[in-house]
Design a protein around this motif. Structure first.
Motif, PDB file in Angstrom:
ATOM      1  N   UNK A  53       0.796  -1.233   0.000  1.00 36.45           N
ATOM      2  CA  UNK A  53       0.000   0.000   0.000  1.00 36.45           C
ATOM      3  C   UNK A  53       0.830   1.285   0.000  1.00 36.45           C
ATOM      4  N   UNK A  54       1.974   1.360   0.695  1.00 35.99           N
ATOM      5  CA  UNK A  54       2.765   2.598   0.637  1.00 35.99           C
ATOM      6  C   UNK A  54       3.243   2.972  -0.764  1.00 35.99           C
ATOM      7  N   UNK A  55       3.093   2.059  -1.732  1.00 36.40           N
ATOM      8  CA  UNK A  55       3.538   2.341  -3.094  1.00 36.40           C
ATOM      9  C   UNK A  55       2.392   2.694  -4.039  1.00 36.40           C
ATOM     10  N   UNK A  56       1.175   2.820  -3.519  1.00 41.94           N
ATOM     11  CA  UNK A  56       0.033   3.111  -4.396  1.00 41.94           C
ATOM     12  C   UNK A  56       0.177   4.459  -5.101  1.00 41.94           C
ATOM     13  N   UNK A  57       0.817   5.427  -4.458  1.00 42.44           N
ATOM     14  CA  UNK A  57       1.010   6.715  -5.123  1.00 42.44           C
ATOM     15  C   UNK A  57       1.899   6.572  -6.345  1.00 42.44           C
ATOM     16  N   UNK A  58       2.824   5.595  -6.334  1.00 42.87           N
ATOM     17  CA  UNK A  58       3.684   5.353  -7.491  1.00 42.87           C
ATOM     18  C   UNK A  58       2.899   4.678  -8.613  1.00 42.87           C
ATOM     19  N   UNK A  59       1.947   3.818  -8.249  1.00 43.54           N
ATOM     20  CA  UNK A  59       1.055   3.229  -9.255  1.00 43.54           C
ATOM     21  C   UNK A  59       0.239   4.337  -9.912  1.00 43.54           C
ATOM     22  N   UNK A  60      -0.278   5.264  -9.097  1.00 47.87           N
ATOM     23  CA  UNK A  60      -1.094   6.359  -9.609  1.00 47.87           C
ATOM     24  C   UNK A  60      -0.319   7.242 -10.572  1.00 47.87           C
ATOM     25  N   UNK A  61       0.936   7.526 -10.250  1.00 47.20           N
ATOM     26  CA  UNK A  61       1.740   8.405 -11.094  1.00 47.20           C
ATOM     27  C   UNK A  61       2.353   7.668 -12.284  1.00 47.20           C
ATOM     28  N   UNK A  62       2.402   6.330 -12.226  1.00 45.64           N
ATOM     29  CA  UNK A  62       2.938   5.559 -13.345  1.00 45.64           C
ATOM     30  C   UNK A  62       4.365   5.105 -13.176  1.00 45.64           C
ATOM     31  N   UNK A  63       4.982   5.409 -12.037  1.00 44.51           N
ATOM     32  CA  UNK A  63       6.373   4.999 -11.839  1.00 44.51           C
ATOM     33  C   UNK A  63       6.487   3.557 -11.374  1.00 44.51           C
ATOM     34  N   UNK A  64       5.360   2.936 -10.994  1.00 41.29           N
ATOM     35  CA  UNK A  64       5.344   1.526 -10.622  1.00 41.29           C
ATOM     36  C   UNK A  64       4.273   0.817 -11.438  1.00 41.29           C
ATOM     37  N   UNK A  65       4.639  -0.309 -12.032  1.00 46.62           N
ATOM     38  CA  UNK A  65       3.700  -1.081 -12.847  1.00 46.62           C
ATOM     39  C   UNK A  65       3.132  -2.220 -12.007  1.00 46.62           C
ATOM     40  N   UNK A  66       1.853  -2.162 -11.628  1.00 46.97           N
ATOM     41  CA  UNK A  66       1.279  -3.212 -10.778  1.00 46.97           C
ATOM     42  C   UNK A  66       1.233  -4.572 -11.457  1.00 46.97           C
ATOM     43  N   UNK A  67       1.253  -4.599 -12.792  1.00 40.93           N
ATOM     44  CA  UNK A  67       1.239  -5.875 -13.499  1.00 40.93           C
ATOM     45  C   UNK A  67       2.567  -6.614 -13.327  1.00 40.93           C
ATOM     46  N   UNK A  68       3.627  -5.868 -13.037  1.00 42.64           N
ATOM     47  CA  UNK A  68       4.941  -6.477 -12.830  1.00 42.64           C
ATOM     48  C   UNK A  68       5.200  -6.705 -11.345  1.00 42.64           C
ATOM     49  N   UNK A  69       4.875  -5.719 -10.523  1.00 42.23           N
ATOM     50  CA  UNK A  69       5.209  -5.769  -9.106  1.00 42.23           C
ATOM     51  C   UNK A  69       4.110  -6.366  -8.237  1.00 42.23           C
ATOM     52  N   UNK A 191       5.002  14.965  -5.397  1.00 41.67           N
ATOM     53  CA  UNK A 191       6.329  14.909  -6.019  1.00 41.67           C
ATOM     54  C   UNK A 191       6.327  13.988  -7.236  1.00 41.67           C
ATOM     55  N   UNK A 192       5.637  12.839  -7.143  1.00 39.38           N
ATOM     56  CA  UNK A 192       5.612  11.892  -8.257  1.00 39.38           C
ATOM     57  C   UNK A 192       4.957  12.501  -9.495  1.00 39.38           C
ATOM     58  N   UNK A 193       3.976  13.374  -9.306  1.00 37.72           N
ATOM     59  CA  UNK A 193       3.301  13.987 -10.451  1.00 37.72           C
ATOM     60  C   UNK A 193       4.252  14.846 -11.264  1.00 37.72           C
ATOM     61  N   UNK A 194       5.130  15.571 -10.606  1.00 38.96           N
ATOM     62  CA  UNK A 194       6.101  16.378 -11.337  1.00 38.96           C
ATOM     63  C   UNK A 194       7.108  15.493 -12.056  1.00 38.96           C
ATOM     64  N   UNK A 195       7.443  14.368 -11.435  1.00 37.28           N
ATOM     65  CA  UNK A 195       8.351  13.431 -12.102  1.00 37.28           C
ATOM     66  C   UNK A 195       7.690  12.844 -13.342  1.00 37.28           C
ATOM     67  N   UNK A 196       6.392  12.552 -13.271  1.00 37.38           N
ATOM     68  CA  UNK A 196       5.662  12.016 -14.423  1.00 37.38           C
ATOM     69  C   UNK A 196       5.678  13.000 -15.586  1.00 37.38           C
ATOM     70  N   UNK A 197       5.437  14.279 -15.303  1.00 35.45           N
ATOM     71  CA  UNK A 197       5.451  15.281 -16.380  1.00 35.45           C
ATOM     72  C   UNK A 197       6.844  15.412 -16.987  1.00 35.45           C
ATOM     73  N   UNK A 198       7.849  15.278 -16.166  1.00 33.40           N
ATOM     74  CA  UNK A 198       9.236  15.357 -16.641  1.00 33.40           C
ATOM     75  C   UNK A 198       9.558  14.182 -17.563  1.00 33.40           C
ATOM     76  N   UNK A 199       9.126  12.975 -17.178  1.00 37.04           N
ATOM     77  CA  UNK A 199       9.400  11.792 -17.985  1.00 37.04           C
ATOM     78  C   UNK A 199       8.614  11.807 -19.294  1.00 37.04           C
ATOM     79  N   UNK A 200       7.354  12.247 -19.229  1.00 36.07           N
ATOM     80  CA  UNK A 200       6.566  12.315 -20.450  1.00 36.07           C
ATOM     81  C   UNK A 200       7.190  13.256 -21.474  1.00 36.07           C
ATOM     82  N   UNK A 201       7.779  14.324 -21.008  1.00 37.23           N
ATOM     83  CA  UNK A 201       8.459  15.252 -21.919  1.00 37.23           C
ATOM     84  C   UNK A 201       9.598  14.551 -22.645  1.00 37.23           C
ATOM     85  N   UNK A 202      10.304  13.661 -21.926  1.00 35.06           N
ATOM     86  CA  UNK A 202      11.398  12.913 -22.550  1.00 35.06           C
ATOM     87  C   UNK A 202      10.889  11.874 -23.535  1.00 35.06           C
ATOM     88  N   UNK A 203       9.594  11.491 -23.444  1.00 27.67           N
ATOM     89  CA  UNK A 203       9.006  10.533 -24.371  1.00 27.67           C
ATOM     90  C   UNK A 203       8.268  11.212 -25.518  1.00 27.67           C
TER      91      UNK A 203
END
Length: 438
Positions: A53-69, A191-203
């Motif tokens: 559960x402490x990692x749900x915010x990472x699932x929400x932002x996309x930095x953790x893939x629940x299908x893998x983890x 914090x994860x939301x800003x990281x998501x926007x940063x990564x999407x820019x790189x994609x």
């Protein structure tokens, strides 16, 4: 309704309801312990897989893939000696020592399994908590509650769609996201939301920038992270403000609409996406279930041995338990509490098998850590680790934060498999996108 036969359940069975961190760890320990004995260990959960559960915010932002983890309950149960039942508990009959599971439906509403009864000798509630909106008008209808993998996935898809709109919009509109509640979940998600926007820019989302994302963190209390030491809160606040997060303290929310939040002072906060992370409660169905004594947020009242004050055959642990320690303080709703309580219930059940008295649970605070994505990690170590407390941040804090999840994996998989998972994770970092893009 059907009652499961003796090959699946008997009056010596131990039934655990809830497969979160504490429930799953306890099922594994008990399953291994009774694997070569006739006693059955049964785990019940409404989900097929487990995400820490402490990692749900990472699932929400996309930095953790629940299908893998994600951890598959059936697979883990098969390897560790416990039986898994997919379903939601709805009733408790303490006289017959049975629980009832609701009918299992598919996505179209068709019945897959009828209502079922499970018999128990010992029943353990490890259901964790859900979001508490305190009856705020419009919160349930217009906010996403990050209290399950399903809600985290829902937020993630919505977030990707909103960023896609920004990419095709050349009028410099801003994506405004409001997070109500500045506890660990709210702070880490910001914090994860800003990281998501940063990564999407790189994609290839070249129209994105941090200036086109506005995250507002709204807290009714006077500071961030009210349950943690003030030094951690102050350091976290500085880091979030560097990212561009707007922090509104002492700002209670009175109503939530689809595109804005109303504050009790009469103001409003524009928001295209709203997340409610302001409080917790145990699931509503627990309120006085089977005549058990519960508190106003549905937690089961337990004694120092984590046994229900109403029924000696029923335990509760983690966020769904109301446990008061000898000094009068309540055990806090943290992952480390659930982990410790699971270990203690396991020990007490073994003591009962040996006709020995159960021991009292004592919460040990080993410190607190807050991860601000890859930007920073801050926290303190204390308790048995140091004589007092030690403030840590940066790379060391990040290593300790990650190690907490690795410790959870060790309980589930063992040391060797956890090392293999770490190795595979490093390979995936090279082969897979750094962000879940679907």
């Amino acid at each position: 309704m059907q009652t499961l036969n003796s090959t699946q359940s008997s009056n010596t069975s131990i039934v655990i309801v809830g497969g979160g961190a504490g429930g799953l760890e306890l099922a594994i320990k008990l399953g291994r312990h009774y694997k070569k004995q006739s006693r059955k260990v049964i785990l019940v959960d409404k989900n097929r897989t487990h995400i820490w559960k402490p990692l749900l915010h990472e699932v929400a932002a996309g930095s953790l893939d629940p299908d893998i983890d994600g951890v598959d309950y059936l697979s883990v149960g098969n390897k560790n000696g416990f039986i898994f039942h997919l379903g939601s508990m709805v009733e408790l009959n303490r006289q017959t020592q049975k629980i009832t599971l609701a009918p299992l439906l598919d996505d179209d509403g068709n019945v897959v399994l009828d209502s079922r009864d499970l018999e128990y000798a010992k029943l353990i509630f490890a259901l964790g908590s859900v979001t508490n909106d305190f009856g705020t008008v419009g919160a349930k209808e217009n906010c996403i509650f990050l209290d399950s993998p399903a809600s985290a996935k829902k937020f993630h898809i919505k977030l990707l769609n909103e960023f896609l709109r920004l990419q095709s919009d050349e009028n410099n509109h801003i994506l405004e996201i409001a997070i109500v509640g500045a506890g660990a979940t709210g702070v880490e998600l910001a914090a994860e939301l800003y990281k998501t926007s940063e990564l999407l820019k790189s994609y290839g989302y070249d129209h994105l920038s941090q200036n086109r994302l506005k995250v507002t963190l709204v807290e009714a209390g006077p500071r961030l992270l009210p349950a943690l030491p003030e030094r951690i809160a102050d350091s976290t606040k500085r880091e979030l403000e560097k990212l561009g997060v707007e922090i509104l303290l002492s700002t209670p929310v009175s109503e939530v609409e689809q595109t804005r939040l109303h504050t009790k002072s009469g103001g409003f906060i524009n928001s295209r996406m709203s997340v409610w992370a302001a409080g917790i409660k145990a699931p509503d169905f627990l309120a006085n279930i089977g005549g058990l004594e519960t508190n106003k947020i549905n937690q089961i009242m337990v004694n120092a041995q984590l046994v229900s004050v109403t029924d000696e055959n029923i335990y509760a642990l983690g966020d769904c338990a109301h446990c008061v320690m000898a000094d009068g303080s309540k055990v806090p709703p943290r992952a480390q509490s659930a982990h410790q309580m699971a270990s203690h219930v396991f020990k007490n059940i073994k003591l009962l098998d040996e006709n020995k008295p159960q021991t009292d649970y004592k919460y040990a605070d080993y410190g607190s850590l807050v991860s601000l994505s890859t930007y920073s990690t801050v926290g303190s170590l204390m308790g048995s680790i140091t004589s007092g407390s030690m403030f840590i941040e940066g790379r060391l804090a990040r290593m300790v934060y990650v190690s907490l999840y690795r410790m959870h994996q060790v309980v589930i998989y063992g040391k060797l498999k956890t090392l293999l998972f770490m190795f595979v994770s490093r390979i995936n970092n090279k082969l897979r996108p750094n962000l879940k893009l679907h």
